[in-house]
Scaffold this active site. Sequence first.
Site: not given
Length: 385
Positions: A51, A105, A177, A202
């Site tokens: 983590r 988005y 982004d 992506k």
Amino acid sequence: MSTTNHSMETRCVHAGEPVPRYAGAVSLPIFQSSTFENEEGCAYDDLKYIRLNNTPNHKALHEKLAALENTEAALVTASGMAAISTALLSVLKSGDHFLAQSRLYGGTFSFVAEDLPRWGIEVSWIDGDDPASWQSALRPNTKAIYVEAMTNPLLEVMDLEAAVGFARENALVSLIDSTFTTPFNFKPAEMGFDLILHSATKYLNGHSDIVAGVIAGRSDLIKTVLHTLNHLGGSLDPHAAFLFHRGLKTLAVRMERHNANGLALARWLAHSGRCKKIYYPGIETHASHERARRYFSGYSGMLAFEPKGGAEVARAFIEKVRLPIIAPSLGGVETLVTRPAFTSHAGLTPEQREAQGITDSLIRVSVGIESVDDLIADFYQALPL
Ligand SMILES: *Cc1c(COP(=O)(O)O)cnc(C)c1O
């Protein structure tokens, strides 16, 4: 390994690789261990734990991604949305206000419009093509500006240089982004953006087999973001990190093909006499072509078009086309096709879709790395003249 003097292609393969290699392994192994033995005199902050984003798999990716984006530092996250939400929650606090490009988005839009206000963070939406209008949206508590390199699904490119300039003049943190462009086509840090975000799900990973995200930027900002990421816990699992690492090594060759295939298919569609509209920033008729040409070194494999004959023909195309898979998401080696009005933008009213130019006949294509001749032959048989 440091690759400061090397090109993008070489960085994809060699940047961030551990020196020396673990047990000589050419491919960095998966460190599938949540915790690690204490080293002598190890400070709490240096404890290795998945983590805390500091296992060998994380570190190699962080270094490789910083080398690709040409930033001082980078982090990987459990998804693109983890990158976006963590970055925004690091930069903004209760009582702050920020500016965001109006066509984001869908997941980001909902997060900004519905979740952030519950924590006392407010947004004003700005028109990316009209920088003169941004000044009036500023407030004394405005802290950041958030934009996307290319919009989905019409591939519009806003005035990104103006966004950077405006951020500098008004002491705002600029976030972008860059999922659709990737560092192969565009390095936002070189234009002056402070934080660069990706859905690595992506193009960066490129094989449609994991979700992951990236946050890149100056070390001081990334340090703040890491603190938030460690607490919110959107950390990438080592197995996903391994797959992402493998995918990144071929980013340059994949993007070269995505760019070439996207351009060739867009040109064929434009000249086929079968389309009413075609949206690809690499062709001269696209509204953002001039900007895209100045900012980017390639235009990606994302395109959209409206066939002649309307929604019925679009529906029939989806049934007839054989190579592309009818599926959401993008950026993988396989060509994917969707109709945004019925998928990504189904939540909007018909009027809202109309205002954004998303008609029922619009088809979005994520062009893969197949032979473009095979794709064109398939589109030819699926689209009536
Ligand atoms: C897919 C996508 C996201 C969200 O990424 P996930 O990996 O699905 O969380 C954010 N921004 C853009 C532009 C995207 O295409």
